[in-house]
Design an enzyme around this catalytic site. Structure first.
Site, short mmCIF file in Angstrom:
data_model
loop_
_atom_site.label_atom_id
_atom_site.label_comp_id
_atom_site.label_asym_id
_atom_site.label_seq_id
_atom_site.Cartn_x
_atom_site.Cartn_y
_atom_site.Cartn_z
N SER A 1 1.00 -1.19 0.04
CA SER A 1 0.01 -0.03 0.15
C SER A 1 0.76 1.17 0.11
CB SER A 1 -0.95 -0.07 1.30
OG SER A 1 -1.52 1.34 1.43
N ASP B 1 -6.28 0.35 -9.07
CA ASP B 1 -7.33 0.98 -9.26
C ASP B 1 -8.30 0.70 -10.76
OD1 ASP B 1 -7.18 2.13 -6.96
OD2 ASP B 1 -6.43 3.91 -7.54
N LYS C 1 -11.52 -1.13 -0.64
CA LYS C 1 -11.47 -0.03 -1.21
C LYS C 1 -12.67 0.89 -0.89
CE LYS C 1 -7.35 -0.10 -3.21
NZ LYS C 1 -6.32 0.69 -2.71
N ARG D 1 -14.80 -3.89 -4.12
CA ARG D 1 -14.85 -3.84 -5.61
C ARG D 1 -14.64 -5.32 -6.16
NH1 ARG D 1 -10.90 1.38 -6.43
NH2 ARG D 1 -12.28 2.83 -5.90
C1 S3P Z 1 -3.26 5.61 -3.74
C2 S3P Z 1 -2.97 4.52 -3.52
C3 S3P Z 1 -3.56 3.21 -3.73
C4 S3P Z 1 -4.86 3.66 -4.68
C5 S3P Z 1 -5.55 4.83 -4.12
C6 S3P Z 1 -4.51 6.07 -4.07
C7 S3P Z 1 -2.34 6.84 -3.29
O1 S3P Z 1 -4.21 2.78 -2.54
O2 S3P Z 1 -5.71 2.39 -4.52
O3 S3P Z 1 -6.73 5.21 -5.16
O4 S3P Z 1 -2.41 7.98 -3.80
O5 S3P Z 1 -1.29 6.46 -2.55
P1 S3P Z 1 -3.26 1.79 -1.51
O6 S3P Z 1 -2.02 2.23 -1.72
O7 S3P Z 1 -3.86 1.70 -0.16
O8 S3P Z 1 -3.44 0.54 -2.20
#
Ligand code: S3P
Length: 425
Positions: free
Chosen positions: A162, A310, A337, A341
């Site tokens: 993440s 995403d 999410k 999803r």
């Molecule tokens: C994001 C990281 C992702 C993504 C989100 C935006 C970011 O989430 O799904 O839409 O800007 O760091 P995760 O890092 O929790 O998977």
């Protein structure tokens, strides 16, 4: 809203500024010294929550235009105690939690119903280890964070791949007493690292870790935000699906940790070309042209997931039009999410005619090279599912009605208008 079938998508387009980078420009700008002008700001529901959020903590943000603003930094420890409504934005809640962990005072972070159902212990645990006091509500928002002026640097390996968790820890690490290391077995998007480096922070990176030295001060020049690859994705996929399409995106962010969809499109048989590659403020930018091809099934596993996390709902739609069985696995994160999803996509695409089954961590999809029938899809308050419904409609025989279509504005106001402007019927 109903989206009718398309004959082709044709044209040259520019999508709004990247949401991930826009959030970071405001947050890192707020922690910097002096003014930061942000060009190409991707103004949307989520990024507006970030602007309002830092304002609530004493940061002046001037709205120069819809896509341009100036953030007046208050320095690394200059945020005022207060409450922030993070709305629907997981990125805001998690990154801001990291940013306030090393500030003095008490910070309350709340969110809407969807955000309040998402896991927050994943950031609370490392921030506590660093010395902040973090109270969650059964592992969820609302969060109450009492910052500490004496955070410790840590080495932490998040359980989930993440970028939000990594970024929360790094932002807290700016105010720590020693170096902070985040270990990641599967690399996630690195916009935080790139922007912190541009702001003068000392960062060492290897293939599986990032180490940040505590910073004395951050100074960011103007930020130029490239087009959001994830906002381009529904249009990219529509162009790959609808025969006769020829769509070109300009000034598009093509950070390799975001563009996994391009590799998947190519191996499924779509025609993709990337040209005019360059760097803008540390971020790779290019033009991308997509044309349809005869699609075949593919396999996607955990290692590939962060680079297209995403976009996976769109991959399920592609797979329903691709000959053979596609399997997506290692994507359990999709269950936490804006909505679950995995189920939202299965329940959404099946009534349209897709042969899709949920797995614990993904889907299997049996595809045939033909249009889906169409029907009705419920966005479940999730912007990516609403946009999925629109693409499904363009590629269908009878069109798709989207319940809750307005939620697309969380990341992409103007999405339906841009889509219509390139659609031929
Ligand atoms: C994001 C990281 C992702 C993504 C989100 C935006 C970011 O989430 O799904 O839409 O800007 O760091 P995760 O890092 O929790 O998977």
């Amino acid at each position: 809203m109903r989206v009718e079938p398309a004959v082709a998508l044709v044209g040259h387009i520019v999508v709004p500024g990247d949401k991930s980078i826009s959030h970071r420009a405001v947050l890192i700008g707020a922690l910097g010294e002096g003014e930061v002008r942000v060009h190409g700001f991707g103004r949307a529901g989520d990024t507006q929550s970030t602007v309002d959020g830092v304002r609530a903590l004493g940061v002046e943000v001037e709205d120069v235009a819809d896509d341009e603003l100036v953030v007046h930094g208050v320095g690394l420890r200059g945020l005022h105690a207060g409450s922030v409504d993070c709305g629907n934005s997981g990125t805001l809640m998690r990154l801001l939690a990291g940013a306030v962990a090393g500030q003095n005072g008490e910070f309350a972070l709340t969110g809407d119903e969807s955000l309040s159902a998402r896991p927050m212990e994943r950031i609370a645990a490392p921030l506590r280890q660093m010395g902040a006091t973090v109270e969650t509500t059964d592992g969820h928002a609302p969060l109450v964070i009492r910052g500490s002026g004496a955070l410790r640097g840590v080495e932490f390996e998040p359980e989930a791949a993440s970028a939000q968790v990594k970024s929360a820890i790094l932002l807290a690490g700016l105010n720590a007493g020693g170096p902070t290391t985040v270990v990641e077995r599967i690399p996630t998007r690195d916009h935080t690292e790139l922007m912190l480096e541009a702001a003068g922070a000392r960062i060492r990176r290897s293939t599986s870790s990032v180490t940040l030295e505590p910073a004395a001060a951050l100074r960011l020049d103007a930020v130029v935000v490239p087009g959001d690859f994830s906002s381009a994705a529904p249009l990219l996929v529509a162009a790959a699906l609808v025969p006769g399409s020829d769509l070109t995106f300009h000034d598009l962010g093509v950070n390799p940790r975001r563009t996994g969809l391009l590799a998947v499109l190519e191996r499924m048989g779509a025609r993709v070309s990337v040209f005019d590659r360059r760097r803008v403020g540390g971020e790779p930018v290019a033009s991308v042209q997509v044309q349809p091809g005869e699609l075949v099934a593919t396999e996607i596993g955990a290692a590939e997931v962060p680079a297209l996390v995403d976009e996976l709902p769109l991959v399920a739609l592609l797979a329903s039009h691709a000959r053979g069985e596609t399997r997506v696995s290692g994507a359990r994160e999709l269950r936490v999410k804006e909505t679950d999803r995995i189920e939202a996509v299965t329940d959404g695409l099946r009534p349209l005619g897709a042969r899709i089954h949920s797995l614990d961590d993904g889907w299997t999809v049996t595809g045939v090279p033909a249009r889906l029938r169409g029907g009705r899809i419920d966005a479940r308050g999730d912007h990516r599912i609403a946009m999925l419904g629109a693409v499904a409609g363009l590629a269908s025989r009878e069109g798709v009605a989207i319940e809750g279509a307005d939620t697309a504005a969380i990341s992409f106001p103007g999405f339906y208008e841009l889509l219509e402007s390139v659609t031929r019927r």
